[in-house]
Design a protein around this motif. Structure first.
Motif, PDB file in Angstrom:
ATOM      1  N   GLN A   1      14.140 -51.241 -31.909  1.00 27.50           N
ATOM      2  CA  GLN A   1      13.118 -50.932 -32.911  1.00 27.50           C
ATOM      3  C   GLN A   1      13.110 -52.066 -33.921  1.00 27.50           C
ATOM      4  O   GLN A   1      14.077 -52.255 -34.665  1.00 27.50           O
ATOM      5  N   LEU A   2      12.045 -52.834 -33.916  1.00 25.46           N
ATOM      6  CA  LEU A   2      11.910 -54.008 -34.771  1.00 25.46           C
ATOM      7  C   LEU A   2      10.846 -53.774 -35.831  1.00 25.46           C
ATOM      8  O   LEU A   2      10.023 -52.867 -35.725  1.00 25.46           O
ATOM      9  N   ALA A   3      10.863 -54.612 -36.849  1.00 20.59           N
ATOM     10  CA  ALA A   3       9.852 -54.553 -37.910  1.00 20.59           C
ATOM     11  C   ALA A   3       9.527 -55.969 -38.346  1.00 20.59           C
ATOM     12  O   ALA A   3      10.396 -56.850 -38.374  1.00 20.59           O
ATOM     13  N   LEU A   4       8.264 -56.197 -38.685  1.00 18.37           N
ATOM     14  CA  LEU A   4       7.833 -57.493 -39.178  1.00 18.37           C
ATOM     15  C   LEU A   4       8.352 -57.725 -40.588  1.00 18.37           C
ATOM     16  O   LEU A   4       8.319 -56.820 -41.428  1.00 18.37           O
ATOM     17  N   VAL A   5       8.842 -58.919 -40.856  1.00 13.68           N
ATOM     18  CA  VAL A   5       9.278 -59.275 -42.205  1.00 13.68           C
ATOM     19  C   VAL A   5       8.074 -59.464 -43.112  1.00 13.68           C
ATOM     20  O   VAL A   5       8.042 -58.995 -44.246  1.00 13.68           O
ATOM     21  N   ASN A   6       7.075 -60.143 -42.596  1.00 13.85           N
ATOM     22  CA  ASN A   6       5.855 -60.419 -43.362  1.00 13.85           C
ATOM     23  C   ASN A   6       4.778 -59.439 -42.929  1.00 13.85           C
ATOM     24  O   ASN A   6       4.336 -59.448 -41.780  1.00 13.85           O
ATOM     25  N   ARG A   7       4.326 -58.587 -43.852  1.00 14.67           N
ATOM     26  CA  ARG A   7       3.325 -57.593 -43.516  1.00 14.67           C
ATOM     27  C   ARG A   7       1.904 -58.115 -43.667  1.00 14.67           C
ATOM     28  O   ARG A   7       0.949 -57.425 -43.361  1.00 14.67           O
ATOM     29  N   ARG A   8       1.767 -59.346 -44.123  1.00 16.79           N
ATOM     30  CA  ARG A   8       0.427 -59.908 -44.251  1.00 16.79           C
ATOM     31  C   ARG A   8      -0.111 -60.318 -42.887  1.00 16.79           C
ATOM     32  O   ARG A   8       0.653 -60.551 -41.955  1.00 16.79           O
TER      33      ARG A   8
END
Length: 317
Positions: A271-278
């Motif tokens: 389960q990963l997540a983006l550091v930059n949400r832009r």
């Protein structure tokens, strides 16, 4: 890189294998060096002044790679084994429309494209896939549901045939194709195309990116919509992420195969997540389209049911 050398050449060890492992990354690194980037913008800078010049060094790298590939082709031709399944073996036994085998030089020239595409283009495409699947959670969830329908340790053949996975990969290749232009075509005889008179010797290159942004073909072309590939079958003249016609990239099938297996393995295990949400911006660099921020991600957790590597993925992935 190890996978591409094994699949394309059938090499797993040896002096030639080790040297290619050094040269292939070196040519990528040199192509992206500041001096080469200046040369692409100001072509007269790209002169062969020997090893101390950027262009001369690039030619030297290319020559050594070609020498290694040519030696491998000749050796394999002498020890022809029809039971081998690597791309080189297929090319050695391939015949043209007249029934003639290809010359060793032709086989050698065809090998470089899949070797490079299976590394750089696949890596860039997978980066874009990770961006889209994690900026649009509903896409990731639907992919996981589709993958779960195959049960535990699915066969790779079944994985790559999943319709929604195929649609997601196609949409990623459509919106930001890793190859921005088709291979060059040379006009052989005077002809007219869309009102333009083209004389023999004229070099033509199709812009894949502009084709994929055509609003007449793709409604809201900047929107990531995998469903468009489930609702419609696009022709080879409407969707051509690896070029079109009979001169499309020979490494296309391998690149897509890698994309699908690597993406589904990552999504099912982590389960990963983006550091930059832009919104990610595209960096149009040379012939490719890179993510400007390199798609930085963090790992949130490892899925317990996938704590062991799936059987369909090589340990070197």
């Amino acid at each position: 890189m190890q996978i591409s050398i094994e699949v394309v050449l059938g090499l797993r060890e040896g002096e030639r294998y080790e040297r290619l492992k050094q040269l292939l990354p070196a040519i990528f690194q040199h192509m992206r060096s500041p001096m080469m980037q200046v040369g692409f913008a100001v072509p007269f800078v790209l002169r062969d002044l020997g090893l101390w010049s950027p262009w001369g060094y690039l030619l030297q790298l290319k020559q050594e790679i070609y020498q290694l590939l040519y030696a491998e082709v000749q050796e394999r031709r002498e020890q022809a084994d029809s039971s081998r399944t690597d791309i080189l073996s297929e090319l050695i036994f391939a015949r043209d429309e007249t029934g003639e085998l290809m010359a060793d030089e032709e086989v050698r020239d065809l090998l470089l494209s899949p070797l490079l595409a299976a590394q750089d283009a696949s890596a860039v495409a997978i980066a874009w896939l990770l961006y889209w699947t994690h900026s649009l959670p509903e896409v990731c969830e639907q992919l996981l549901r589709e993958l779960d329908s195959l049960g535990e340790s699915p066969n790779p053949t079944n994985v790559v045939q999943l319709p929604y996975l195929n649609a997601v990969c196609n949409e990623a290749l459509r919106i930001y194709p890793t190859q921005l232009f088709t291979f060059p075509r040379r006009v052989e005889s005077s002809t007219e195309v869309m009102g333009y008179e083209l004389s023999p010797g004229t070099i033509l290159m199709g812009c894949i990116y502009l084709l994929h942004q055509n609003k007449d073909l793709y409604v809201q072309p900047q929107q990531f919509k995998p469903e468009r590939f489930l609702e419609r079958q696009y022709s080879a003249y409407e969707f051509m992420p690896f070029g079109g016609g009979t001169r499309s990239c020979i490494g296309a099938a391998l690149a897509v195969f890698e994309m699908k297996l690597v993406l589904t393995t990552i999504l099912s295990r982590y389960q990963l997540a983006l550091v930059n949400r832009r919104s990610e911006q595209a960096n149009f660099d040379g012939l490719m389209c890179y993510p400007a921020s390199s798609i930085k991600m963090v790992m949130r957790e490892i899925n317990q049911r996938q704590s062991q590597p799936q059987h369909f993925v090589s340990g070197s992935v």
